[in-house]
Design a protein around this motif. Structure first.
Motif, PDB file in Angstrom:
ATOM      1  N   SER A   1      -5.465 129.082  67.525  1.00  0.00           N
ATOM      2  CA  SER A   1      -5.370 129.350  66.134  1.00  0.00           C
ATOM      3  C   SER A   1      -4.507 130.453  65.958  1.00  0.00           C
ATOM      4  O   SER A   1      -3.545 130.531  64.809  1.00  0.00           O
ATOM      5  CB  SER A   1      -6.683 129.628  65.160  1.00  0.00           C
ATOM      6  OG  SER A   1      -7.419 130.531  65.459  1.00  0.00           O
ATOM      7  N   GLU A   2      -4.420 131.694  66.856  1.00  0.00           N
ATOM      8  CA  GLU A   2      -3.901 132.488  66.491  1.00  0.00           C
ATOM      9  C   GLU A   2      -2.337 132.614  67.045  1.00  0.00           C
ATOM     10  O   GLU A   2      -1.512 132.911  66.840  1.00  0.00           O
ATOM     11  CB  GLU A   2      -4.386 133.853  67.256  1.00  0.00           C
ATOM     12  CG  GLU A   2      -5.713 134.266  66.579  1.00  0.00           C
ATOM     13  CD  GLU A   2      -6.196 135.473  67.182  1.00  0.00           C
ATOM     14  OE1 GLU A   2      -6.234 135.563  68.628  1.00  0.00           O
ATOM     15  OE2 GLU A   2      -7.221 136.055  66.836  1.00  0.00           O
ATOM     16  N   ASN A   3      -2.269 131.718  68.210  1.00  0.00           N
ATOM     17  CA  ASN A   3      -1.101 131.686  68.993  1.00  0.00           C
ATOM     18  C   ASN A   3      -0.264 130.387  68.946  1.00  0.00           C
ATOM     19  O   ASN A   3       0.904 130.452  69.012  1.00  0.00           O
ATOM     20  CB  ASN A   3      -1.365 131.866  70.605  1.00  0.00           C
ATOM     21  CG  ASN A   3      -1.549 133.186  70.520  1.00  0.00           C
ATOM     22  OD1 ASN A   3      -1.103 134.095  70.573  1.00  0.00           O
ATOM     23  ND2 ASN A   3      -3.234 133.194  71.079  1.00  0.00           N
ATOM     24  N   GLU A   4      -0.881 129.340  68.511  1.00  0.00           N
ATOM     25  CA  GLU A   4      -0.039 128.041  68.205  1.00  0.00           C
ATOM     26  C   GLU A   4       1.092 128.263  67.312  1.00  0.00           C
ATOM     27  O   GLU A   4       2.133 127.700  67.521  1.00  0.00           O
ATOM     28  CB  GLU A   4      -1.074 127.073  67.620  1.00  0.00           C
ATOM     29  CG  GLU A   4      -0.701 125.518  68.370  1.00  0.00           C
ATOM     30  CD  GLU A   4      -1.671 124.626  68.252  1.00  0.00           C
ATOM     31  OE1 GLU A   4      -1.976 123.712  68.940  1.00  0.00           O
ATOM     32  OE2 GLU A   4      -2.472 124.552  67.049  1.00  0.00           O
ATOM     33  N   PRO A   5       0.964 128.725  66.071  1.00  0.00           N
ATOM     34  CA  PRO A   5       1.929 128.984  65.176  1.00  0.00           C
ATOM     35  C   PRO A   5       3.193 129.982  65.547  1.00  0.00           C
ATOM     36  O   PRO A   5       4.274 129.979  65.215  1.00  0.00           O
ATOM     37  CB  PRO A   5       1.240 129.784  63.880  1.00  0.00           C
ATOM     38  CG  PRO A   5      -0.142 129.490  64.095  1.00  0.00           C
ATOM     39  CD  PRO A   5      -0.460 129.240  65.427  1.00  0.00           C
ATOM     40  N   LEU A   6       2.743 130.587  66.597  1.00  0.00           N
ATOM     41  CA  LEU A   6       3.944 131.429  67.112  1.00  0.00           C
ATOM     42  C   LEU A   6       4.744 130.673  68.329  1.00  0.00           C
ATOM     43  O   LEU A   6       5.673 131.322  68.820  1.00  0.00           O
ATOM     44  CB  LEU A   6       3.182 133.004  67.690  1.00  0.00           C
ATOM     45  CG  LEU A   6       2.395 133.821  66.918  1.00  0.00           C
ATOM     46  CD1 LEU A   6       1.508 134.970  67.700  1.00  0.00           C
ATOM     47  CD2 LEU A   6       3.266 134.365  65.727  1.00  0.00           C
ATOM     48  N   GLY A   7       4.233 129.550  68.623  1.00  0.00           N
ATOM     49  CA  GLY A   7       4.852 128.852  69.688  1.00  0.00           C
ATOM     50  C   GLY A   7       4.706 129.163  71.032  1.00  0.00           C
ATOM     51  O   GLY A   7       5.440 128.799  71.780  1.00  0.00           O
ATOM     52  N   MET A   8       3.577 130.134  71.140  1.00  0.00           N
ATOM     53  CA  MET A   8       3.291 130.439  72.658  1.00  0.00           C
ATOM     54  C   MET A   8       2.608 129.044  73.256  1.00  0.00           C
ATOM     55  O   MET A   8       1.903 128.348  72.702  1.00  0.00           O
ATOM     56  CB  MET A   8       2.172 131.380  72.534  1.00  0.00           C
ATOM     57  CG  MET A   8       2.626 132.859  71.989  1.00  0.00           C
ATOM     58  SD  MET A   8       3.344 133.785  73.279  1.00  0.00           S
ATOM     59  CE  MET A   8       2.443 134.056  74.453  1.00  0.00           C
ATOM     60  N   PRO A   9       3.151 129.051  74.532  1.00  0.00           N
ATOM     61  CA  PRO A   9       2.491 127.947  75.560  1.00  0.00           C
ATOM     62  C   PRO A   9       1.182 128.111  75.760  1.00  0.00           C
ATOM     63  O   PRO A   9       0.702 129.312  76.039  1.00  0.00           O
ATOM     64  CB  PRO A   9       3.596 127.763  76.624  1.00  0.00           C
ATOM     65  CG  PRO A   9       4.744 128.432  76.471  1.00  0.00           C
ATOM     66  CD  PRO A   9       4.406 129.596  75.177  1.00  0.00           C
ATOM     67  N   LEU A  10       0.310 127.237  75.263  1.00  0.00           N
ATOM     68  CA  LEU A  10      -1.280 127.161  75.434  1.00  0.00           C
ATOM     69  C   LEU A  10      -1.562 126.017  76.912  1.00  0.00           C
ATOM     70  O   LEU A  10      -0.977 125.247  76.506  1.00  0.00           O
ATOM     71  CB  LEU A  10      -1.862 126.889  74.341  1.00  0.00           C
ATOM     72  CG  LEU A  10      -1.732 128.103  73.191  1.00  0.00           C
ATOM     73  CD1 LEU A  10      -2.065 127.473  71.713  1.00  0.00           C
ATOM     74  CD2 LEU A  10      -2.721 129.281  73.607  1.00  0.00           C
ATOM     75  N   VAL A  11      -2.485 126.583  77.475  1.00  0.00           N
ATOM     76  CA  VAL A  11      -3.008 125.819  78.576  1.00  0.00           C
ATOM     77  C   VAL A  11      -4.606 126.136  78.311  1.00  0.00           C
ATOM     78  O   VAL A  11      -5.098 127.274  78.579  1.00  0.00           O
ATOM     79  CB  VAL A  11      -2.449 125.946  79.795  1.00  0.00           C
ATOM     80  CG1 VAL A  11      -3.203 125.110  80.939  1.00  0.00           C
ATOM     81  CG2 VAL A  11      -1.009 125.826  80.141  1.00  0.00           C
ATOM     82  N   VAL A  12      -5.142 124.880  78.208  1.00  0.00           N
ATOM     83  CA  VAL A  12      -6.568 125.243  78.098  1.00  0.00           C
ATOM     84  C   VAL A  12      -7.360 124.435  79.625  1.00  0.00           C
ATOM     85  O   VAL A  12      -6.994 123.472  79.772  1.00  0.00           O
ATOM     86  CB  VAL A  12      -7.559 124.479  76.961  1.00  0.00           C
ATOM     87  CG1 VAL A  12      -8.973 124.790  77.038  1.00  0.00           C
ATOM     88  CG2 VAL A  12      -7.092 125.159  75.796  1.00  0.00           C
ATOM     89  N   VAL A  13      -8.181 125.389  80.489  1.00  0.00           N
ATOM     90  CA  VAL A  13      -8.612 124.978  81.662  1.00  0.00           C
ATOM     91  C   VAL A  13     -10.001 125.043  81.747  1.00  0.00           C
ATOM     92  O   VAL A  13     -10.465 126.057  81.435  1.00  0.00           O
ATOM     93  CB  VAL A  13      -7.835 125.750  82.869  1.00  0.00           C
ATOM     94  CG1 VAL A  13      -8.365 125.485  84.273  1.00  0.00           C
ATOM     95  CG2 VAL A  13      -6.185 125.603  82.665  1.00  0.00           C
ATOM     96  N   THR A  14     -10.566 123.914  82.400  1.00  0.00           N
ATOM     97  CA  THR A  14     -11.980 124.019  82.876  1.00  0.00           C
ATOM     98  C   THR A  14     -11.894 123.950  84.119  1.00  0.00           C
ATOM     99  O   THR A  14     -11.323 123.135  84.903  1.00  0.00           O
ATOM    100  CB  THR A  14     -12.755 123.003  81.964  1.00  0.00           C
ATOM    101  OG1 THR A  14     -14.313 123.328  82.448  1.00  0.00           O
ATOM    102  CG2 THR A  14     -12.304 121.572  82.273  1.00  0.00           C
ATOM    103  N   VAL A  15     -12.995 124.822  84.902  1.00  0.00           N
ATOM    104  CA  VAL A  15     -12.926 124.648  86.353  1.00  0.00           C
ATOM    105  C   VAL A  15     -14.141 123.537  86.502  1.00  0.00           C
ATOM    106  O   VAL A  15     -15.150 123.580  85.973  1.00  0.00           O
ATOM    107  CB  VAL A  15     -13.415 125.848  86.620  1.00  0.00           C
ATOM    108  CG1 VAL A  15     -13.592 125.729  88.489  1.00  0.00           C
ATOM    109  CG2 VAL A  15     -12.358 126.974  86.586  1.00  0.00           C
ATOM    110  N   GLY A  16     -13.696 122.559  87.354  1.00  0.00           N
ATOM    111  CA  GLY A  16     -14.481 121.564  87.747  1.00  0.00           C
ATOM    112  C   GLY A  16     -13.849 120.379  87.629  1.00  0.00           C
ATOM    113  O   GLY A  16     -12.660 119.990  87.098  1.00  0.00           O
ATOM    114  N   SER A  17     -14.111 119.233  88.462  1.00  0.00           N
ATOM    115  CA  SER A  17     -13.511 117.926  88.520  1.00  0.00           C
ATOM    116  C   SER A  17     -13.979 116.992  87.626  1.00  0.00           C
ATOM    117  O   SER A  17     -13.183 115.687  87.490  1.00  0.00           O
ATOM    118  CB  SER A  17     -13.703 117.291  90.148  1.00  0.00           C
ATOM    119  OG  SER A  17     -14.788 117.360  90.194  1.00  0.00           O
ATOM    120  N   ARG A  18     -14.874 117.099  86.774  1.00  0.00           N
ATOM    121  CA  ARG A  18     -15.279 115.995  85.838  1.00  0.00           C
ATOM    122  C   ARG A  18     -15.701 116.768  84.612  1.00  0.00           C
ATOM    123  O   ARG A  18     -16.058 117.791  84.387  1.00  0.00           O
ATOM    124  CB  ARG A  18     -16.458 115.228  86.474  1.00  0.00           C
ATOM    125  CG  ARG A  18     -17.919 116.088  86.553  1.00  0.00           C
ATOM    126  CD  ARG A  18     -18.687 114.984  87.364  1.00  0.00           C
ATOM    127  NE  ARG A  18     -19.923 115.896  87.542  1.00  0.00           N
ATOM    128  CZ  ARG A  18     -20.985 115.883  86.780  1.00  0.00           C
ATOM    129  NH1 ARG A  18     -20.943 115.152  85.603  1.00  0.00           N
ATOM    130  NH2 ARG A  18     -22.190 116.598  86.880  1.00  0.00           N
TER     131      ARG A  18
END
Length: 140
Positions: A24-41
């Protein structure tokens, strides 16, 4: 080099709150966002977290987390203000990688985060509130 915000999603609602806040803070600024979860499933817990944050999530095995640690990245780790010692240990482990403590920056405690999670309008999320704050913190 493009600077990215990388949110690390774990099996703790605090990480989902940190990711949602970073988005919510960075999306309006156009910052590339990646959400990562560790695990294969995707577990039922992660499915509810993904539903809550509302953006695509990359699942990667432990051995491939290096793929999501690029120079210039800012890493969002869900650590509330009342667990600053844990954040300090993470900074030591991730030497050289800028970590963002967005929950602590807003003075959000674990109890605050659990309250935000429980007030979610997503029914899948509310089902995971059977644990106490202490159980979430220590993974019991």
């Amino acid at each position: 080099m493009t600077r990215r915000i990388v949110c690390w999603l774990t099996d703790d609602p605090v990480s989902a709150i940190a990711a949602k806040l970073a988005i919510s803070e960075n999306e309006p600024l156009g910052m590339p966002l990646v959400v990562v979860t560790v695990g294969s499933r995707v577990t039922p817990w992660l499915a509810s977290s993904i539903h809550y944050i509302g953006v695509p999530v990359v699942c990667c095995p432990d051995a491939q987390t290096w793929r999501y640690k690029q120079p210039g990245d800012v890493h969002v780790i869900g650590v509330p203000v009342d667990e600053q010692g844990r954040f300090d240990r993470l900074q030591e482990q991730w030497k050289g990688a800028p970590l963002l403590s967005n929950l602590a920056d807003q003075a959000l405690t674990r109890a605050d985060c659990l309250e935000l999670w429980s007030r979610s309008n997503h029914p899948r999320c509310r089902g995971f509130m059977r644990r106490s704050a202490l159980q979430w913190r220590f993974g019991t």
